[in-house]
Design a protein around this motif. Structure first.
Motif, PDB file in Angstrom:
ATOM      1  N   LYS A 136     -17.474   0.834  27.700  1.00  0.00           N
ATOM      2  CA  LYS A 136     -17.827   1.679  28.839  1.00  0.00           C
ATOM      3  C   LYS A 136     -17.141   1.097  30.072  1.00  0.00           C
ATOM      4  N   ARG A 137     -16.358   1.921  30.769  1.00  0.00           N
ATOM      5  CA  ARG A 137     -15.644   1.449  31.961  1.00  0.00           C
ATOM      6  C   ARG A 137     -15.824   2.428  33.109  1.00  0.00           C
ATOM      7  N   LEU A 138     -15.826   1.869  34.300  1.00  0.00           N
ATOM      8  CA  LEU A 138     -15.832   2.689  35.502  1.00  0.00           C
ATOM      9  C   LEU A 138     -14.450   3.298  35.690  1.00  0.00           C
ATOM     10  N   PRO A 139     -14.346   4.395  36.434  1.00  0.00           N
ATOM     11  CA  PRO A 139     -13.010   4.916  36.778  1.00  0.00           C
ATOM     12  C   PRO A 139     -12.196   3.808  37.466  1.00  0.00           C
ATOM     13  N   LEU A 140     -10.889   3.864  37.340  1.00  0.00           N
ATOM     14  CA  LEU A 140      -9.994   2.786  37.757  1.00  0.00           C
ATOM     15  C   LEU A 140     -10.273   2.256  39.160  1.00  0.00           C
ATOM     16  N   ILE A 141     -10.365   3.137  40.144  1.00  0.00           N
ATOM     17  CA  ILE A 141     -10.522   2.671  41.526  1.00  0.00           C
ATOM     18  C   ILE A 141     -11.873   1.985  41.720  1.00  0.00           C
ATOM     19  N   LEU A 142     -12.939   2.528  41.128  1.00  0.00           N
ATOM     20  CA  LEU A 142     -14.254   1.882  41.233  1.00  0.00           C
ATOM     21  C   LEU A 142     -14.274   0.551  40.498  1.00  0.00           C
TER      22      LEU A 142
END
Length: 169
Positions: A99-105
């Protein structure tokens, strides 16, 4: 303090505030996102394929793929099956969902959590010192004998009390 010191502090406070507006917004947003780090809020599934060392123990596998408390569902035929993927003990290949946050976040939260191992940690120190300057320089925004300064001291007391409550509750 003299009028010149007051004007100087106000000027530094103003321009440092303008200069740091972007990074203050970044820390505010990433701080809010980090509150939900124990949930899947805003996170998306990403398929990961990694080549690891063969014959890892379950504890070392958990460390290698950055999963605390890795729980093995079953082991058979040289494969370890865990909740979100598999690990081949013979070849060292691991395939799992993360599970990953969107790139910028994700980038913002990594900067927010940076420690002295991070190459740009000194920027976090500069930002922290700048925030401390804002705290101190705020007391030079108004002359001490004005009603607005006296009212500001009541708000300061309220903020200090709120901080103490947050720390000890």
């Amino acid at each position: 303090m003299g009028r010149k010191t007051e004007q100087t502090m106000r000027t530094y406070h103003r321009y440092l505030g303008f200069f740091l507006a972007g990074i203050m917004a970044m820390y505010a947003i990433s701080g809010i996102v980090l509150i939900f780090r124990n949930t899947d809020y805003l996170k998306k599934d990403v398929q990961v394929e990694k080549k690891l060392e063969p014959q890892l123990t379950v504890a070392n596998l958990g460390k290698a793929i950055h999963k605390k408390n890795l729980k093995v569902e079953k082991e058979e035929g040289g494969l370890i099956y865990f909740e979100t993927g598999t690990y081949n003990t013979i070849t060292g290949e691991a395939q799992y969902l993360e599970k990953r946050l969107p790139l910028i976040l994700d980038k913002m939260t990594k900067i927010h959590k940076a420690n002295s191992d991070h190459p740009l940690f000194f920027l976090n120190i500069f930002f922290g010192l700048s925030l401390l300057f804002f705290v101190v320089s705020a007391f030079w925004m108004f002359r001490p004998n004005t009603p607005i300064f006296k009212k500001g001291l009541y708000f300061t007391l309220g903020g200090v009390l709120l901080t103490l409550i947050l720390l000890f509750v």
